[in-house]
Design a protein around this motif. Structure first.
Motif, PDB file in Angstrom:
ATOM      1  N   LEU A  73      41.432  38.559  36.900  1.00  0.00           N
ATOM      2  CA  LEU A  73      40.168  38.202  36.811  1.00  0.00           C
ATOM      3  C   LEU A  73      39.014  39.356  35.693  1.00  0.00           C
ATOM      4  CD1 LEU A  73      40.974  36.731  39.966  1.00  0.00           C
ATOM      5  CD2 LEU A  73      38.212  37.535  40.579  1.00  0.00           C
ATOM      6  N   VAL A  74      38.291  39.001  35.766  1.00  0.00           N
ATOM      7  CA  VAL A  74      37.678  39.904  34.219  1.00  0.00           C
ATOM      8  C   VAL A  74      35.567  40.304  34.607  1.00  0.00           C
ATOM      9  CG1 VAL A  74      37.214  40.641  32.145  1.00  0.00           C
ATOM     10  CG2 VAL A  74      38.961  39.340  32.588  1.00  0.00           C
ATOM     11  N   ALA A  83      27.636  47.895  30.154  1.00  0.00           N
ATOM     12  CA  ALA A  83      28.193  47.929  28.885  1.00  0.00           C
ATOM     13  C   ALA A  83      29.802  49.397  27.910  1.00  0.00           C
ATOM     14  CB  ALA A  83      27.702  48.590  27.521  1.00  0.00           C
ATOM     15  N   ARG A  84      30.489  48.447  27.696  1.00  0.00           N
ATOM     16  CA  ARG A  84      31.812  49.592  27.775  1.00  0.00           C
ATOM     17  C   ARG A  84      32.142  49.988  28.959  1.00  0.00           C
ATOM     18  NH1 ARG A  84      28.253  51.174  24.292  1.00  0.00           N
ATOM     19  NH2 ARG A  84      29.115  50.920  21.866  1.00  0.00           N
ATOM     20  N   GLN A  85      32.235  49.257  29.598  1.00  0.00           N
ATOM     21  CA  GLN A  85      32.955  49.413  30.930  1.00  0.00           C
ATOM     22  C   GLN A  85      34.048  47.644  31.762  1.00  0.00           C
ATOM     23  OE1 GLN A  85      30.914  51.048  34.350  1.00  0.00           O
ATOM     24  NE2 GLN A  85      32.081  50.646  35.735  1.00  0.00           N
ATOM     25  N   VAL A  86      35.102  47.084  32.026  1.00  0.00           N
ATOM     26  CA  VAL A  86      35.947  46.817  32.180  1.00  0.00           C
ATOM     27  C   VAL A  86      36.454  46.825  32.844  1.00  0.00           C
ATOM     28  CG1 VAL A  86      36.904  44.599  31.315  1.00  0.00           C
ATOM     29  CG2 VAL A  86      34.981  45.503  29.028  1.00  0.00           C
ATOM     30  N   TRP A 103      33.419  36.807  34.926  1.00  0.00           N
ATOM     31  CA  TRP A 103      32.052  36.646  35.035  1.00  0.00           C
ATOM     32  C   TRP A 103      30.954  37.512  34.286  1.00  0.00           C
ATOM     33  CZ3 TRP A 103      36.595  36.735  38.191  1.00  0.00           C
ATOM     34  CH2 TRP A 103      35.988  35.577  39.781  1.00  0.00           C
ATOM     35  N   CYS A 104      29.731  36.756  34.201  1.00  0.00           N
ATOM     36  CA  CYS A 104      28.964  37.028  33.125  1.00  0.00           C
ATOM     37  C   CYS A 104      27.701  37.763  33.466  1.00  0.00           C
ATOM     38  CB  CYS A 104      28.773  35.260  31.548  1.00  0.00           C
ATOM     39  SG  CYS A 104      30.066  34.577  31.547  1.00  0.00           S
TER      40      CYS A 104
END
Length: 108
Positions: free
Chosen positions: A6-7, A12-15, A70-71
């Motif tokens: 799961l992603v 921004a710049r955090q995953v 998840w977008c």
């Protein structure tokens, strides 16, 4: 048992990425509940989900090795952002023909 990844990128710049083992026939919604992400980010429930970058539904059955993403919605239209960058840079300093060889014809 199947293993899925799961992603989600809350900013921004955090995953955030987690790998789960779920029973056969598990859905994307079941994976989201098992991850505990609904407690951390309640807004994730309303976001579209994709499997390896292809649009999917929350009730779609998962397979071994699937990557659920998840977008977040885009904040700026990419075409408008490019147009604004081009205006700021100027026509001579951006694009394919920005660095021409001395004596070359325009457009080559």
């Amino acid at each position: 048992m199947i293993r899925v990844c799961l992603v989600y990128s809350p900013a921004a710049r955090q995953v955030e990425e987690v790998t789960l083992e779920l029973p056969d026939g598990a859905t994307a919604q079941m994976a989201l509940q098992a991850s505990g992400w609904l407690d951390r980010w309640p807004e994730i429930h309303d976001l579209p989900v994709s499997v390896w970058g292809r649009k999917a539904s929350a009730t779609q059955a998962l397979r071994e090795g699937d990557r659920l993403e998840w977008c977040r919605p885009l904040r700026v239209d990419p075409k408008i952002a490019r147009r604004e960058r081009f205006v700021g840079q100027g026509a001579r300093t951006a694009g394919l023909f920005s660095r021409r060889r001395p004596g070359a014809k325009p457009g080559y």
